[in-house]
Write an enzyme that holds these catalytic residues in place. Sequence first.
Site, PDB file in Angstrom:
ATOM      1  N   ASP A  34       0.839  -1.196   0.000  1.00 26.54           N
ATOM      2  CA  ASP A  34       0.000   0.000   0.000  1.00 26.54           C
ATOM      3  C   ASP A  34       0.878   1.251   0.000  1.00 26.54           C
ATOM      4  OD1 ASP A  34      -2.331   1.507   0.063  1.00 26.54           O
ATOM      5  OD2 ASP A  34      -2.484   1.454   2.248  1.00 26.54           O
ATOM      6  N   CYS A  35       1.778   1.301  -0.977  1.00 24.84           N
ATOM      7  CA  CYS A  35       2.805   2.332  -1.041  1.00 24.84           C
ATOM      8  C   CYS A  35       2.802   2.964  -2.423  1.00 24.84           C
ATOM      9  CB  CYS A  35       4.160   1.666  -0.762  1.00 24.84           C
ATOM     10  SG  CYS A  35       5.606   2.714  -0.955  1.00 24.84           S
ATOM     11  N   ARG A  36       3.283   4.164  -2.500  1.00 22.75           N
ATOM     12  CA  ARG A  36       3.423   4.832  -3.798  1.00 22.75           C
ATOM     13  C   ARG A  36       4.277   4.000  -4.770  1.00 22.75           C
ATOM     14  NH1 ARG A  36       6.189  10.777  -4.570  1.00 22.75           N
ATOM     15  NH2 ARG A  36       6.374  10.672  -6.830  1.00 22.75           N
TER      16      ARG A  36
END
Length: 174
Positions: A34-36
Amino acid sequence: MNVYDFIVKDKDGSDVSLADYKGKALLIVNTATDCRFTPQYEDLQAIYNEFRAQGLEILDFPCNQFGGQAPGTDEEILDFCKGRYGITFKQFKKVDVKGENASPLFTWLVENSKFEGADSVSLMDMLGSLASGGGNDIKWNFTKFLICKEGYVEARFEPTASSKKLKEAIQAAL
């Protein structure tokens, strides 16, 4: 000491000796779902598809230390990565990559590499003070360590490093 001296846990908690990978180039990555940078899974899979037959293995270690961006169980993380990005490389049990509870593997990786900044997008601009502290510590998700076939750290790539630069280093290591 080299990478083959380490034993890590697979997603089910079983021991895996990294000596099983002797003679292969390894790309060891701390990841998050759930990261850029999570879309980098797509690039990693493409790299794996391109270089696996030449002796590259990618070892994926989810880490929830950076903004809680790897929530869920090991099984949920693997299901997400396979379902969304079609990964076929090996994913291991979630680990800490820095601090008091850091995985010995990642402690060794950091001790045998150097943080030299980032390509294209500055980690300082993106993460502010997080990127400046900790000397060689891992700054964020998707830091990559290239291990040569002899088991030593060949290169370190920050999350913003270009795929082109990564692929060139992999080709040289193979």
